[in-house]
Design a protein around this motif. Structure first.
Motif, mmCIF file in Angstrom:
data_model
loop_
_atom_site.group_PDB
_atom_site.id
_atom_site.type_symbol
_atom_site.label_atom_id
_atom_site.label_comp_id
_atom_site.label_asym_id
_atom_site.label_seq_id
_atom_site.Cartn_x
_atom_site.Cartn_y
_atom_site.Cartn_z
ATOM 1 N N ALA A 108 87.219 -30.854 -9.760
ATOM 2 C CA ALA A 108 86.171 -31.384 -10.633
ATOM 3 C C ALA A 108 85.605 -32.672 -10.052
ATOM 4 O O ALA A 108 84.391 -32.895 -10.085
ATOM 5 N N SER A 109 86.470 -33.513 -9.475
ATOM 6 C CA SER A 109 85.971 -34.774 -8.934
ATOM 7 C C SER A 109 84.991 -34.511 -7.791
ATOM 8 O O SER A 109 83.962 -35.168 -7.673
ATOM 9 N N TRP A 110 85.300 -33.508 -6.958
ATOM 10 C CA TRP A 110 84.377 -33.171 -5.855
ATOM 11 C C TRP A 110 83.056 -32.627 -6.401
ATOM 12 O O TRP A 110 81.983 -33.026 -5.962
ATOM 13 N N VAL A 111 83.166 -31.691 -7.345
ATOM 14 C CA VAL A 111 81.953 -31.052 -7.874
ATOM 15 C C VAL A 111 81.058 -32.122 -8.509
ATOM 16 O O VAL A 111 79.856 -32.196 -8.229
ATOM 17 N N ILE A 112 81.668 -32.974 -9.346
ATOM 18 C CA ILE A 112 80.882 -33.993 -10.043
ATOM 19 C C ILE A 112 80.286 -34.980 -9.036
ATOM 20 O O ILE A 112 79.112 -35.353 -9.124
ATOM 21 N N ALA A 113 81.081 -35.394 -8.053
ATOM 22 C CA ALA A 113 80.584 -36.364 -7.057
ATOM 23 C C ALA A 113 79.394 -35.784 -6.302
ATOM 24 O O ALA A 113 78.377 -36.446 -6.117
ATOM 25 N N LEU A 114 79.520 -34.516 -5.881
ATOM 26 C CA LEU A 114 78.428 -33.916 -5.113
ATOM 27 C C LEU A 114 77.184 -33.720 -5.983
ATOM 28 O O LEU A 114 76.064 -33.968 -5.528
ATOM 29 N N LEU A 115 77.409 -33.292 -7.247
ATOM 30 C CA LEU A 115 76.260 -33.126 -8.140
ATOM 31 C C LEU A 115 75.583 -34.465 -8.411
ATOM 32 O O LEU A 115 74.363 -34.572 -8.394
ATOM 33 N N ALA A 116 76.407 -35.502 -8.633
ATOM 34 C CA ALA A 116 75.841 -36.832 -8.878
ATOM 35 C C ALA A 116 75.048 -37.294 -7.655
ATOM 36 O O ALA A 116 73.967 -37.874 -7.785
ATOM 37 N N ALA A 117 75.577 -37.000 -6.458
ATOM 38 C CA ALA A 117 74.872 -37.373 -5.230
ATOM 39 C C ALA A 117 73.521 -36.667 -5.175
ATOM 40 O O ALA A 117 72.503 -37.274 -4.829
ATOM 41 N N LYS A 118 73.534 -35.385 -5.539
ATOM 42 C CA LYS A 118 72.285 -34.618 -5.524
ATOM 43 C C LYS A 118 71.280 -35.242 -6.508
ATOM 44 O O LYS A 118 70.107 -35.414 -6.166
ATOM 45 N N ILE A 119 71.778 -35.589 -7.709
ATOM 46 C CA ILE A 119 70.891 -36.200 -8.706
ATOM 47 C C ILE A 119 70.312 -37.514 -8.159
ATOM 48 O O ILE A 119 69.106 -37.759 -8.232
ATOM 49 N N LEU A 120 71.184 -38.338 -7.577
ATOM 50 C CA LEU A 120 70.719 -39.623 -7.035
ATOM 51 C C LEU A 120 69.689 -39.415 -5.933
ATOM 52 O O LEU A 120 68.682 -40.111 -5.863
ATOM 53 N N ARG A 121 69.961 -38.415 -5.061
ATOM 54 C CA ARG A 121 69.054 -38.189 -3.931
ATOM 55 C C ARG A 121 67.728 -37.575 -4.388
ATOM 56 O O ARG A 121 66.749 -37.628 -3.653
ATOM 57 N N LEU A 122 67.743 -36.965 -5.584
ATOM 58 C CA LEU A 122 66.481 -36.414 -6.086
ATOM 59 C C LEU A 122 65.704 -37.447 -6.897
ATOM 60 O O LEU A 122 64.543 -37.253 -7.199
ATOM 61 N N THR A 123 66.387 -38.531 -7.303
ATOM 62 C CA THR A 123 65.716 -39.513 -8.148
ATOM 63 C C THR A 123 65.617 -40.882 -7.476
ATOM 64 O O THR A 123 64.730 -41.097 -6.667
ATOM 65 N N VAL A 124 66.570 -41.773 -7.781
ATOM 66 C CA VAL A 124 66.438 -43.151 -7.287
ATOM 67 C C VAL A 124 66.601 -43.283 -5.774
ATOM 68 O O VAL A 124 66.151 -44.260 -5.181
ATOM 69 N N LEU A 125 67.275 -42.323 -5.147
ATOM 70 C CA LEU A 125 67.490 -42.437 -3.695
ATOM 71 C C LEU A 125 66.777 -41.300 -2.958
ATOM 72 O O LEU A 125 67.296 -40.740 -1.995
ATOM 73 N N ARG A 126 65.583 -40.982 -3.432
ATOM 74 C CA ARG A 126 64.844 -39.885 -2.816
ATOM 75 C C ARG A 126 64.463 -40.234 -1.385
ATOM 76 O O ARG A 126 64.124 -41.365 -1.081
#
Lengths: 737, 102
Positions: free
Chosen positions: A474-492
């Motif tokens: 779960a920690s990996w899945v959440i971390a990767l999903l959070a990274a994806k969210i960040l890269r699609l928004t504030v860190l595009r």
């Protein structure tokens, strides 16, 4: 003759710089053959004859451009600090690539000695090098060495001392870069010299070259110093760039690189290098790579290796962990016996020993894991893991090199986000680095593990291993999903291409492994001795003060007196003696109940208790009571504190069980807790704000507090949302029974 | 110390954005990502943004240079040996490098 020398070690990543640095200085510092691992400037001192030599280990680089932080650090040091001699470590088995950096040192005109390292590897590959001839053709002293064994190092130092004694700064080498660029340089140099544009720091021809190479740092500096002249130079550069693009379909830097390689080839072909074997013979490293990074076998081998690391860490560190726990318990007992009751004793036991002991208890696990990682890193395998993981990471907007920070932060089993955040320095793209830095705290670090073990043990003990594995997943899945969210928004932003050198497989040296392991373990111990000690004492104070008001204290005292007065005197006497007479035991239990209620009221009235109660109005949506809140707030200071705080909060509040009941049993028996609450708390602990030390580290690494605060807010909000969802849905489905 | 560089001929080609080419790309040139596991190849052209091309140029990945392919990824990722070192490239980079058999 000078007795004090300043030298710098420079060279390509994996050329053996750090090994030589360790050999020279015996310094305790991080060594590795993961590309780009030495990012900081490391300093050490070595004595050679009468000479005290100050050695600086520069980051490993392939060139001296402004593309990466490492290259800028190295270049600025060479130009600004002007070391007496620069030792350029060149991998003899990979001469052409390594000499590329050498030519750039020569273009810059710095006093150079070439240490031709790994002569043994070159020999084994059938490569013979005529060092005399190479030295003659380059005009630079060349000393063959084997840094791992220290062979030739004395001769190297002799040569360094000789060169420093001569004390000359060589003229920059004049290479030709083709007629178009040569003409442009010829036009630019007089302008630079006439206006003294940066010429007190850099050679004029080099400035021209850098402007042509589109070097951002030099262009910025020049524009600041003299905008008018810079405009003229940039105009020349643009003209020749356009011309080259039009005629050769090439940027100037490619043409320049090609000419540098051409220069190196022309030197090597003059009898410097003789290869006895046929050219396309596969090296052992390549043979291993064909298997280890195979499309199907590769991931299987990687899983086996990581599982091995997990087993090694947890199986072999157990005895030491138990030993340390016993040691701290004994220390607590000693203090308990030797000091009178009072705030000082309470502070030393509950604040200092429990707090710091809780952290130091993990040292064996941390040490074993870092040793395992050091083996993977030094052998060259970790770079292959990055290579294999790149595709998955790329999908989530990260980089193959992000795998290392994730593993260090606890991606496999335990770890710490602090070195994890620091390990993001190997990432070149600022946005990928930022996304990695903000998501590594989601991993289950060594401090979260015991909390997870505790809660899982209390509520899901039948499937403990499965739940622990799920938590890691779960920690990996959440971390990767959070990274994806960040890269699609504030860190595009665009992903950086994955172009990385894979170091050849090597047997790690014991010395290197010991230095690596100790260096990281020490970082952890230091944290326990400083930050955690302070925080533990602060939390202890917050949970102790302000005490109960006098009238309440008097009330509890009166209750006790009343109870004693109502009991027959012989039962009171028997209880005081500690007799096991049933009436005496009943009385003792009744007194303990009053003590516990008093302690509970005291905790509720304390600073921490008031915060916990205040937060309950929000936290009840996720099923957390005020005592859990205290532990979670404490966990922001350091996750290690969660367990000890829960322990204190629940032992104080417990009125039914006797002293020997473990926290796990108390939680399982507490009416506030049930499997749904447990899962909700578990989720929150895994994903909420990183600990204080990590926050400070993120602020330092990101260069601004903005991201540190963002990480606190984003993670807490994210974790709370998940927890509320779990609690509300779980309770609706009636799973809380 | 001045050293005259051995003669290099540059060829003019239209299209593409980057880098130096010494050999014109023949019709049978293919992206490195497709050529994986084909032994020795020669780069005839590199496409990509300026920074990436410059970085690859510094590593010796230039038009005209010869590579030895060690490609366990079979087209997804490439490992190439150039100038004695092993460099790994991801798919987008490998797609931007056009090669011919050496």
């Amino acid at each position: 003759m000078s007795t004090h020398l300043n030298i710098a070690l420079a060279g390509n990543p994996n050329a053996g710089k750090t090994t030589l640095f360790n050999h020279l200085t015996g310094a305790h510092q991080h060594v590795g053959n993961y590309p780009g691992v030495t990012v900081e400037k490391k300093v050490g001192i070595c004595q050679h004859g009468d000479h005290e030599i100050h050695v600086v280990d520069l980051p490993g680089t392939y060139s001296l451009t402004a593309y990466s932080v490492e290259e800028l650090v190295a270049r600025d040091f060479l130009v600004n600090e002007k070391p007496d001699v620069v030792v350029d470590i060149v991998d003899a088995s990979n001469l052409e690539r390594n000499l590329y950096l050498t030519t750039q040192f020569m273009e810059l005109g710095i006093p150079l000695v070439i240490a031709l390292n790994m002569m043994d590897v070159a020999e084994s590959r059938g490569i013979s090098i005529d060092t005399e001839r190479l030295a003659g053709l380059l005009g630079v002293p060349v000393v063959p060495i084997i840094a791992r064994s220290g062979e030739g190092v004395d001769r190297l130092l002799d040569t360094v001392v000789q060169e420093a004694a001569v004390g000359r700064r060589p003229d920059p080498i004049l290479l030709r870069y083709g007629s178009d660029l040569d003409e442009a340089i010829a036009a630019m140099v007089p302008i630079i010299e006439e206006h003294h544009l940066l010429t007190d720091t850099y050679p004029s021809r080099w400035i021209a070259l850098k402007i042509l190479e589109n070097d951002e740092q030099i262009i910025d500096k020049a524009s600041q110093v003299n905008p008018g002249v810079s405009e003229r130079l940039l105009a020349i550069s643009e003209e020749v760039t356009n011309h080259l693009m039009h005629t050769l379909d090439a940027y100037p830097e490619a043409v320049i690189a090609d000419h540098r390689y051409g220069f190196i080839k022309s030197i090597l072909h003059q009898g410097v290098i003789t290869i006895r074997f046929v050219g396309d013979r596969l090296y052992t490293s390549d043979r291993i790579d064909r298997i280890v990074t195979h499309r199907l076998l590769g991931p299987l081998i990687m899983a086996a290796v990581l599982f091995g690391l997990y087993t090694f860490t947890f199986n072999y560190s157990g005895t030491l962990v138990d030993g340390l726990a016993t040691l701290f318990a004994t220390m607590g007992d000693m203090v308990d016996r030797s000091l009178p009751d009072g705030p000082l004793k309470s502070m030393i036991i509950s604040g200092a020993i429990d707090g710091v002991g809780g952290v130091l208890g993990f040292v064996p696990i941390i040490m074993f894991m870092f040793f395992g990682i050091a083996v993977l890193e030094d052998s060259g395998y970790l770079a292959r893991v990055a290579f294999m993981m790149d595709r998955i990471f790329h999908f989530f907007g990260l980089h193959g090199s992000s795998v290392m920070p994730f593993i260090i932060s606890g991606g496999i089993a335990g770890g710490c986000a602090v070195p994890g955040v620091m390990a993001t320095r190997t990432l070149r793209s600022p946005k990928e680095r930022m996304a990695t830095m903000l998501t590594v705290p989601f991993m289950n670090c060594g401090a979260k593990l015991p909390v997870l073990t505790l809660i899982i043990g209390a509520f899901f003990s039948t499937h403990q291993a499965r739940y622990m594995f799920l938590a890691t997943l779960a920690s990996w899945v959440i971390a990767l999903l959070a990274a994806k969210i960040l890269r699609l928004t504030v860190l595009r932003g665009e992903s950086t291409p994955f172009v990385m050198e894979l170091p050849p497989y090597r047997f790690p040296t014991i010395r290197g492994l010991v230095i690596h392991t100790w260096e990281r373990t020490w970082q952890y111990i230091k944290k326990a001795g400083t930050v955690i000690l302070g925080i533990s004492i602060l939390l202890w104070a917050m949970m102790t003060y302000p005490g109960l008001p006098r009238d309440q204290l008097a009330g509890f005292a009166a209750e006790r007196a009343q109870l004693l007065a109502a009991s027959p005197p012989q039962v009171v006497a028997a209880m005081k003696k500690g007799s096991d007479d049933p009436a005496a035991l009943r009385l003792a239990a009744a007194i303990r109940k009053i003590d516990a209620r008093q302690a509970m009221a005291g905790l509720r009235n304390s600073a921490a208790g008031r915060i916990g109660v205040a937060l309950e109005s929000v936290s009840h949506f996720a099923g957390f009571d005020w005592r859990t809140n205290i532990a979670l707030v404490g966990g922001f200071a350091a996750k290690e504190v969660i367990i000890s705080t829960l322990g204190t909060a629940y032992s104080l509040g417990d009125v039914t069980t006797d002293k020997t009941t473990s926290l796990r049993q108390r939680l399982a028996a507490d009416p506030h807790w049930n499997p749904v609450v447990a899962l909700s708390v578990l989720t929150f602990i895994m994903f909420y704000a990183p600990c204080f030390v990590t926050i400070v580290c993120i602020a330092r690494e990101a260069g601004s507090w903005k991201w540190a605060f963002f990480s606190m807010g984003f993670n807490t909000l994210f974790a709370f949302t998940l927890s509320v969802a779990i609690y509300q849905i779980g309770m609706l489905l009636g799973l809380g029974g | 110390m001045t050293k005259k560089h051995p003669d290099v001929r540059f060829h003019c080609q239209k299209g593409g954005r980057c880098c130096l080419r010494k050999v014109p790309c023949p019709d049978d040139a293919m992206p490195l990502s497709k050529a994986c596991c084909r032994g020795r190849v020669r780069i005839c052209r590199i496409r990509g943004d300026r920074k990436t091309c410059a970085r690859m140029a510094h590593l010796g990945l230039l038009p005209g240079s010869e590579l030895e392919l060690i490609c366990p990824g079979r087209g997804n990722k490439c490992m190439v040996r150039v100038n004695g070192g092993t460099i790994s490239l991801d798919r987008p980079v490998a797609e931007g490098i056009l090669v011919t058999p050496a």
